[in-house]
Design a protein around this motif. Sequence first.
Motif, short mmCIF file in Angstrom:
data_model
loop_
_atom_site.label_atom_id
_atom_site.label_comp_id
_atom_site.label_asym_id
_atom_site.label_seq_id
_atom_site.Cartn_x
_atom_site.Cartn_y
_atom_site.Cartn_z
N PRO A 178 0.83 -1.21 0.00
CA PRO A 178 0.00 0.00 0.00
C PRO A 178 0.86 1.27 0.00
O PRO A 178 0.51 2.26 -0.65
CB PRO A 178 -0.82 -0.14 1.30
CG PRO A 178 -0.97 -1.64 1.45
CD PRO A 178 0.35 -2.19 1.00
N ASP A 179 2.04 1.24 0.64
CA ASP A 179 2.92 2.42 0.63
C ASP A 179 3.49 2.69 -0.76
O ASP A 179 3.59 3.85 -1.20
CB ASP A 179 4.09 2.26 1.61
CG ASP A 179 3.62 2.46 3.05
OD1 ASP A 179 2.47 2.91 3.24
OD2 ASP A 179 4.40 2.14 3.97
N VAL A 211 -4.00 -7.89 -7.87
CA VAL A 211 -5.05 -7.63 -6.86
C VAL A 211 -5.91 -8.87 -6.73
O VAL A 211 -6.27 -9.50 -7.73
CB VAL A 211 -5.92 -6.42 -7.28
CG1 VAL A 211 -7.06 -6.22 -6.29
CG2 VAL A 211 -5.07 -5.16 -7.38
N LYS A 212 -6.21 -9.23 -5.48
CA LYS A 212 -7.03 -10.41 -5.20
C LYS A 212 -8.02 -10.05 -4.09
O LYS A 212 -7.86 -9.00 -3.44
CB LYS A 212 -6.13 -11.54 -4.67
CG LYS A 212 -5.05 -11.98 -5.62
CD LYS A 212 -4.16 -13.02 -4.94
CE LYS A 212 -2.86 -13.22 -5.69
NZ LYS A 212 -1.90 -12.14 -5.54
N PRO A 213 -8.99 -10.94 -3.84
CA PRO A 213 -9.93 -10.62 -2.76
C PRO A 213 -9.21 -10.34 -1.44
O PRO A 213 -9.62 -9.49 -0.67
CB PRO A 213 -10.82 -11.87 -2.67
CG PRO A 213 -10.75 -12.49 -4.02
CD PRO A 213 -9.37 -12.18 -4.56
N ALA A 217 -8.76 -4.80 -0.15
CA ALA A 217 -9.18 -3.76 0.81
C ALA A 217 -7.98 -2.93 1.24
O ALA A 217 -8.04 -1.69 1.28
CB ALA A 217 -9.87 -4.40 2.02
N ASP A 218 -6.84 -3.59 1.55
CA ASP A 218 -5.65 -2.85 2.00
C ASP A 218 -5.16 -1.91 0.90
O ASP A 218 -4.76 -0.78 1.17
CB ASP A 218 -4.50 -3.82 2.34
CG ASP A 218 -4.71 -4.44 3.70
OD1 ASP A 218 -5.60 -3.96 4.45
OD2 ASP A 218 -3.97 -5.40 4.01
N ASP A 221 -7.38 1.02 0.53
CA ASP A 221 -7.28 1.96 1.66
C ASP A 221 -6.04 2.84 1.55
O ASP A 221 -5.90 3.81 2.29
CB ASP A 221 -7.19 1.18 2.99
CG ASP A 221 -8.57 0.73 3.44
OD1 ASP A 221 -9.56 1.21 2.84
OD2 ASP A 221 -8.65 -0.10 4.37
N ALA A 222 -5.12 2.49 0.66
CA ALA A 222 -3.89 3.29 0.53
C ALA A 222 -4.24 4.69 0.04
O ALA A 222 -5.16 4.87 -0.76
CB ALA A 222 -2.92 2.61 -0.45
N LEU A 223 -3.47 5.63 0.51
CA LEU A 223 -3.71 7.04 0.18
C LEU A 223 -3.69 7.24 -1.34
O LEU A 223 -2.73 6.84 -2.01
CB LEU A 223 -2.61 7.87 0.83
CG LEU A 223 -2.86 9.37 0.92
CD1 LEU A 223 -4.07 9.65 1.82
CD2 LEU A 223 -1.62 10.07 1.45
N GLY A 224 -4.73 7.83 -1.86
CA GLY A 224 -4.74 8.18 -3.29
C GLY A 224 -5.18 7.06 -4.22
O GLY A 224 -5.21 7.25 -5.43
#
Length: 247
Positions: A178-179, A211-213, A217-218, A221-224
């Motif tokens: 996510p970062d 991307v997977k189920p 979500a993570d 949720d990442a900024l942007g």
Amino acid sequence: MSTPRRVVAGNWKMNHGPDATRSFFEALGSVPDGPRVAIFPPAICLPAAVGAPGRDARIELGVQNVHAAESGAYTGETSVAMAAEAGAGLVLVGHSERRHVFGETDADVAAKVARVLQHGLEPVICVGETLDQRKAGQLEAVLDRQIRAALASLPAGARYMVAYEPVWAIGTGETATPDDAAEAHGLLRARLREVHGGDSDAVPILYGGSVKPGNAADLMDALGVDGVLVGGASLKAEDFAGIIAAA
Ligand code: PEP
């Protein structure tokens, strides 16, 4: 600043013929209110997707590639007008497989974006760095070059999306953290603002790459990160539904 509506898009690449297309939409059924949901089937399967029994009409449809010319002697290619007539509202432009397997250049991407907009369809402009470029510290330079070239064809206020897809994470099972995603999305958002000012705040910037189920979500949720472009995990209705639920 307006926040874009979340987007969950599936790119089937060269998978699923007309029968499998119909079965997918039947199995997926209706989608929840909230995110925009889109599927990019192979172009030849668009009619099957349009007429698929049980397809939620809110699921948008697109093609994975178009030719930049209006029409003509381009054997095997699909024009934007044809894609629109067959039911596409969206067009992937500059997917990394187009750039790296088929040799598409930034100039090709810009020409395709212009043609897509001319016909009133919404381009999804894909950008992303290779592993070598990332290791060489070229992330910002590569994204900057790719996005500036594509934006050159786009007037302020045009309707489009951007997908950040690090090449090393596509179809490899490797996912950006996510970062990592937040850093790249921040760079891209800054470029959009520089070129188109506040008008660009409504442009969704999607993340794509394994991307997977379980990780959707993570990542969202990442900024942007305004949504996801999903390859492999969009082929099974159950997995894709799990990703939509995470949005
Ligand atoms: C893609 O094709 O755009 C993609 C992100 O593929 P995958 O999810 O399989 O990595």
